[in-house]
Design a protein around this motif. Structure first.
Motif, PDB file in Angstrom:
ATOM      1  N   ASN A   1       0.821  -1.200   0.000  1.00 51.89           N
ATOM      2  CA  ASN A   1       0.000   0.000   0.000  1.00 51.89           C
ATOM      3  C   ASN A   1       0.871   1.273   0.000  1.00 51.89           C
ATOM      4  OD1 ASN A   1      -2.016   1.857   0.424  1.00 51.89           O
ATOM      5  ND2 ASN A   1      -2.129   1.464   2.640  1.00 51.89           N
ATOM      6  N   VAL A   2       1.617   1.474  -1.082  1.00 52.31           N
ATOM      7  CA  VAL A   2       2.450   2.685  -1.176  1.00 52.31           C
ATOM      8  C   VAL A   2       2.146   3.413  -2.487  1.00 52.31           C
ATOM      9  CG1 VAL A   2       4.394   1.967   0.272  1.00 52.31           C
ATOM     10  CG2 VAL A   2       4.368   1.325  -2.126  1.00 52.31           C
ATOM     11  N   THR A   3       2.341   4.711  -2.447  1.00 51.82           N
ATOM     12  CA  THR A   3       2.155   5.530  -3.661  1.00 51.82           C
ATOM     13  C   THR A   3       3.405   6.395  -3.816  1.00 51.82           C
ATOM     14  OG1 THR A   3       1.245   7.423  -2.488  1.00 51.82           O
ATOM     15  CG2 THR A   3      -0.322   5.698  -3.172  1.00 51.82           C
ATOM     16  N   ASP A   4       3.424   7.195  -4.852  1.00 53.29           N
ATOM     17  CA  ASP A   4       4.571   8.093  -5.030  1.00 53.29           C
ATOM     18  C   ASP A   4       4.646   9.141  -3.921  1.00 53.29           C
ATOM     19  OD1 ASP A   4       5.575   6.739  -7.129  1.00 53.29           O
ATOM     20  OD2 ASP A   4       4.958   8.173  -8.682  1.00 53.29           O
ATOM     21  N   ALA A   5       3.552   9.276  -3.158  1.00 52.37           N
ATOM     22  CA  ALA A   5       3.558  10.229  -2.034  1.00 52.37           C
ATOM     23  C   ALA A   5       4.152   9.609  -0.765  1.00 52.37           C
ATOM     24  CB  ALA A   5       2.137  10.691  -1.755  1.00 52.37           C
ATOM     25  N   THR A   6       4.439   8.301  -0.803  1.00 60.10           N
ATOM     26  CA  THR A   6       4.976   7.639   0.395  1.00 60.10           C
ATOM     27  C   THR A   6       6.496   7.820   0.454  1.00 60.10           C
ATOM     28  OG1 THR A   6       3.286   5.926   0.065  1.00 60.10           O
ATOM     29  CG2 THR A   6       4.997   5.463   1.697  1.00 60.10           C
ATOM     30  N   PRO A   7       7.002   8.450   1.519  1.00 61.95           N
ATOM     31  CA  PRO A   7       8.456   8.574   1.633  1.00 61.95           C
ATOM     32  C   PRO A   7       9.040   7.227   2.077  1.00 61.95           C
ATOM     33  CG  PRO A   7       7.367   9.636   3.496  1.00 61.95           C
ATOM     34  CD  PRO A   7       6.286   9.018   2.676  1.00 61.95           C
ATOM     35  N   VAL A   8       9.842   6.608   1.238  1.00 59.63           N
ATOM     36  CA  VAL A   8      10.325   5.254   1.554  1.00 59.63           C
ATOM     37  C   VAL A   8      11.482   5.303   2.553  1.00 59.63           C
ATOM     38  CG1 VAL A   8      11.387   3.165   0.613  1.00 59.63           C
ATOM     39  CG2 VAL A   8       9.566   4.335  -0.665  1.00 59.63           C
TER      40      VAL A   8
ATOM     41  N   PRO B   1      19.030  -6.027   7.876  1.00 60.42           N
ATOM     42  CA  PRO B   1      19.893  -4.953   8.409  1.00 60.42           C
ATOM     43  C   PRO B   1      20.025  -4.918   9.938  1.00 60.42           C
ATOM     44  CG  PRO B   1      18.475  -4.087   6.694  1.00 60.42           C
ATOM     45  CD  PRO B   1      18.054  -5.506   6.908  1.00 60.42           C
ATOM     46  N   THR B   2      18.957  -5.190  10.680  1.00 60.35           N
ATOM     47  CA  THR B   2      19.130  -5.227  12.143  1.00 60.35           C
ATOM     48  C   THR B   2      19.129  -6.672  12.639  1.00 60.35           C
ATOM     49  OG1 THR B   2      16.814  -5.065  12.899  1.00 60.35           O
ATOM     50  CG2 THR B   2      17.909  -2.994  12.313  1.00 60.35           C
ATOM     51  N   CYS B   3      19.347  -7.598  11.711  1.00 63.30           N
ATOM     52  CA  CYS B   3      19.559  -9.013  12.026  1.00 63.30           C
ATOM     53  C   CYS B   3      18.308  -9.772  12.485  1.00 63.30           C
ATOM     54  CB  CYS B   3      20.692  -9.195  13.038  1.00 63.30           C
ATOM     55  SG  CYS B   3      22.204  -8.407  12.498  1.00 63.30           S
ATOM     56  N   SER B   4      17.126  -9.295  12.086  1.00 66.73           N
ATOM     57  CA  SER B   4      15.924 -10.104  12.287  1.00 66.73           C
ATOM     58  C   SER B   4      14.885  -9.781  11.204  1.00 66.73           C
ATOM     59  CB  SER B   4      15.304  -9.887  13.673  1.00 66.73           C
ATOM     60  OG  SER B   4      14.396  -8.793  13.660  1.00 66.73           O
ATOM     61  N   PHE B   5      13.871 -10.639  11.130  1.00 69.09           N
ATOM     62  CA  PHE B   5      12.802 -10.476  10.130  1.00 69.09           C
ATOM     63  C   PHE B   5      11.968  -9.212  10.310  1.00 69.09           C
ATOM     64  CE2 PHE B   5       8.849 -11.430  12.461  1.00 69.09           C
ATOM     65  CZ  PHE B   5       9.345 -11.942  13.645  1.00 69.09           C
ATOM     66  N   LYS B   6      12.093  -8.584  11.479  1.00 67.62           N
ATOM     67  CA  LYS B   6      11.247  -7.421  11.782  1.00 67.62           C
ATOM     68  C   LYS B   6      11.442  -6.294  10.780  1.00 67.62           C
ATOM     69  CE  LYS B   6       9.963  -9.317  15.703  1.00 67.62           C
ATOM     70  NZ  LYS B   6       8.607  -9.708  16.053  1.00 67.62           N
ATOM     71  N   ASP B   7      12.621  -6.226  10.160  1.00 63.94           N
ATOM     72  CA  ASP B   7      12.923  -5.115   9.246  1.00 63.94           C
ATOM     73  C   ASP B   7      11.988  -5.078   8.035  1.00 63.94           C
ATOM     74  OD1 ASP B   7      14.959  -4.590  10.992  1.00 63.94           O
ATOM     75  OD2 ASP B   7      16.529  -5.481   9.757  1.00 63.94           O
ATOM     76  N   ARG B   8      11.517  -6.242   7.607  1.00 66.36           N
ATOM     77  CA  ARG B   8      10.597  -6.295   6.457  1.00 66.36           C
ATOM     78  C   ARG B   8       9.321  -5.500   6.719  1.00 66.36           C
ATOM     79  NH1 ARG B   8      11.390 -10.254   2.792  1.00 66.36           N
ATOM     80  NH2 ARG B   8      13.008 -11.685   3.407  1.00 66.36           N
ATOM     81  N   GLY B   9       8.804  -5.639   7.946  1.00 62.78           N
ATOM     82  CA  GLY B   9       7.573  -4.937   8.294  1.00 62.78           C
ATOM     83  C   GLY B   9       7.860  -3.502   8.696  1.00 62.78           C
ATOM     84  N   MET B  10       9.053  -3.303   9.259  1.00 64.55           N
ATOM     85  CA  MET B  10       9.358  -1.967   9.786  1.00 64.55           C
ATOM     86  C   MET B  10       9.541  -0.951   8.667  1.00 64.55           C
ATOM     87  SD  MET B  10       9.152  -1.056  12.845  1.00 64.55           S
ATOM     88  CE  MET B  10       9.455  -2.452  13.928  1.00 64.55           C
ATOM     89  N   THR B  11      10.095  -1.378   7.517  1.00 66.08           N
ATOM     90  CA  THR B  11      10.265  -0.425   6.411  1.00 66.08           C
ATOM     91  C   THR B  11       8.909   0.144   5.996  1.00 66.08           C
ATOM     92  OG1 THR B  11      11.130  -0.090   4.181  1.00 66.08           O
ATOM     93  CG2 THR B  11      10.296  -2.283   4.634  1.00 66.08           C
ATOM     94  N   LEU B  12       7.893  -0.717   5.948  1.00 65.21           N
ATOM     95  CA  LEU B  12       6.574  -0.254   5.526  1.00 65.21           C
ATOM     96  C   LEU B  12       5.893   0.560   6.638  1.00 65.21           C
ATOM     97  CD1 LEU B  12       4.908  -0.474   2.940  1.00 65.21           C
ATOM     98  CD2 LEU B  12       3.547  -2.216   4.061  1.00 65.21           C
ATOM     99  N   ALA B  13       5.950   0.027   7.863  1.00 67.97           N
ATOM    100  CA  ALA B  13       5.297   0.729   8.985  1.00 67.97           C
ATOM    101  C   ALA B  13       5.888   2.128   9.160  1.00 67.97           C
ATOM    102  CB  ALA B  13       5.457  -0.082  10.263  1.00 67.97           C
ATOM    103  N   MET B  14       7.212   2.229   9.019  1.00 67.02           N
ATOM    104  CA  MET B  14       7.860   3.530   9.245  1.00 67.02           C
ATOM    105  C   MET B  14       7.575   4.477   8.077  1.00 67.02           C
ATOM    106  SD  MET B  14       9.430   4.345  12.021  1.00 67.02           S
ATOM    107  CE  MET B  14      10.079   2.826  12.692  1.00 67.02           C
ATOM    108  N   SER B  15       7.571   3.941   6.859  1.00 61.77           N
ATOM    109  CA  SER B  15       7.279   4.787   5.688  1.00 61.77           C
ATOM    110  C   SER B  15       5.860   5.348   5.779  1.00 61.77           C
ATOM    111  CB  SER B  15       7.428   3.969   4.397  1.00 61.77           C
ATOM    112  OG  SER B  15       8.740   3.468   4.278  1.00 61.77           O
ATOM    113  N   LYS B  16       4.903   4.498   6.156  1.00 61.07           N
ATOM    114  CA  LYS B  16       3.506   4.936   6.254  1.00 61.07           C
ATOM    115  C   LYS B  16       3.330   5.909   7.424  1.00 61.07           C
ATOM    116  CE  LYS B  16       0.635   3.714   3.872  1.00 61.07           C
ATOM    117  NZ  LYS B  16       0.264   4.276   2.547  1.00 61.07           N
ATOM    118  N   ALA B  17       4.048   5.667   8.519  1.00 60.80           N
ATOM    119  CA  ALA B  17       3.957   6.583   9.670  1.00 60.80           C
ATOM    120  C   ALA B  17       4.457   7.965   9.265  1.00 60.80           C
ATOM    121  CB  ALA B  17       4.771   6.031  10.841  1.00 60.80           C
TER     122      ALA B  17
END
Ligand code: F0G
Length: 399
Positions: free
Chosen positions: A34-41, A74-90
């Motif tokens: 759920n990202v658009t060009d307005a989403t800062p990645v 990058p931080t040595c666990s699977f959490k980073d996959r979800g965190m990139t999206l959660a942080m971008s949307k936040a």
């Protein structure tokens, strides 16, 4: 948007908000998120982790066993996959402070991605139950670290109470963006095997990851990218096994502190994943976990944290009698107490594991996250004087 393949075969889709060198989860799977060009990645080039073939577990199960090594994020666990999206949307929604409860890995990941995004991060952790590496990560990435006299379930309750103040965006797996990002691990597995596996085994704590994998497998199945759906087997620690027992636990306890959880937030969706996929939940004891951790490191050269090796422990438990690789010392470790024997009883699910099956195990976090627990396998170095002859003598006495 431009789509192209780079030299290592990574599919990259560029938009205004992707740097051309970003090969993270959003760049790779933009059209499924759920990202658009307005989403800062906000990305640290997470995902695209290796799917490592395991010759020894394959021989043991008479199948093809692959290890999805999420400890190489990058931080040595699977959490980073979800965190990139959660942080971008936040960030897109204008948030300035993110908040999470954690058994350690979520806090490390949230802290890193918040730093990258220029946001503040507050993490709430159960006192005395966070592995050293994870705690150090939260601090070094600049999070505000709050330790509570309670367990993860208490921390998550407080986080959700704080959420109501409107001052924070919660980045636990109760945030749907987290699970959307995490489903990409299933996509990667299907792309690499050109089909979903027959069986997927992963650890279960708060139950977000099993929910996310099942969503990912179903989406690619529905989109015609895979003919089959895997059976999902969720493994819990014997002392923290609410889903296995079908009832919340007030005092979960296990050496695998990452999954020391008594009231999983994604209970119903985890149950759905297991029921819809004809899978199961199972348990492994702490001694089985520690033995599996040592076995995996010594037999396959892969060091994963205790929670991460619960799927390995389950396979070793099931195929115990046929296991040609199990050393005597490992046998002793596994069967050293009655608690192990009690939970090593046969799970009827084992009969569904047939010869020739493709089996994927998720190794959720790197072993260096929790050096203190791994010390059970460490002895003192062999000391000697600084001459070649003396060193050779010591080597000779050991080989
Ligand atoms: N493995 C590791 C290494 C984990 O850190 C976690 C969860 C799990 C497995 C279980 O995943 O919760 O989606 O079922 N860690 C969370 C945390 C709870 O706060 O780091 P789950």
């Amino acid at each position: 948007m431009t789509v192209l393949f780079d030299s290592v075969g990574c599919l990259r889709s560029f938009s205004m908000n992707n740097h051309p060198h970003d090969c993270g989860v959003i760049a790779r799977y933009r059209e499924y998120l759920n990202v658009t060009d307005a989403t800062p990645v906000v990305s640290l080039s997470e995902g695209s982790t290796p799917l490592i073939y395991s010759p020894k577990l394959s021989a043991l199960t008479r199948g093809n066993v692959y290890l999805k090594y999420e400890g190489l994020n990058p931080t040595c666990s699977f959490k980073d996959r979800g965190m990139t999206l959660a942080m971008s949307k936040a960030l897109e929604r204008g948030a300035t402070t993110v908040l999470c409860a954690s058994t350690g890995n979520t806090s490390a990941s949230a802290a890193a991605y918040a730093a990258r995004a220029g946001m503040s991060c507050v993490v709430i952790l159960p006192a005395g139950k966070i592995a050293t590496g994870k705690m150090v990560q939260a601090y070094i990435y600049g999070a505000t670290v709050i330790s509570i006299e309670g367990n993860f379930d208490d921390a998550l309750r407080i986080v959700h109470e704080l959420e109501k103040t409107g001052k924070f965006v919660v980045v636990n797996s109760t945030n749907p963006d987290r699970l959307e990002g995490q489903k990409t691990a299933a996509f990667e597995i299907i792309e690499e095997l050109r089909e979903a596996p027959d069986l997927h085994i992963l650890p279960v704590g708060n139950a977000g990851n099993i929910t996310a994998y099942w969503k990912g497998y179903r989406e690619f199945h529905e989109g015609g990218r895979s003919r089959i759906l895997p059976m999902m087997l969720g493994v819990q620690a014997a002392g923290a096994a609410p889903l296995y027992h079908g009832a919340p636990m007030d005092h979960p306890e296990t050496v695998a502190t990452a999954i020391r959880i008594g009231r999983p937030a994604s209970w119903s969706t985890a149950l759905e994943a297991v029921q819809q996929s004809s899978g199961s939940f199972d348990i492994v004891t702490d001694s089985e976990i520690l033995a599996a951790q040592q076995w995996l490191a010594k037999s396959e050269g892969i060091f994963a944290e205790p929670a991460s090796v619960t799927p390995v422990a389950a396979l070793l438990k099931y195929f115990d009698s046929k296991n040609p690789f199990k050393t005597k010392s490992l046998q002793n470790l596994i069967h050293s107490n009655s608690e192990s024997r009690a939970t090593s009883e046969k799970n009827p699910f084992v009969d569904k594991i047939k010869e020739g099956m493709n089996i994927v195990l998720t190794l959720t976090g790197h072993g260096l996250k929790d050096p203190d627990t791994a010390r059970h396998a460490v002895s003192e170095p062999l000391q000697t004087e600084a001459t070649m002859e003396a060193v050779l003598k010591v080597i000779g006495s050991k080989l």
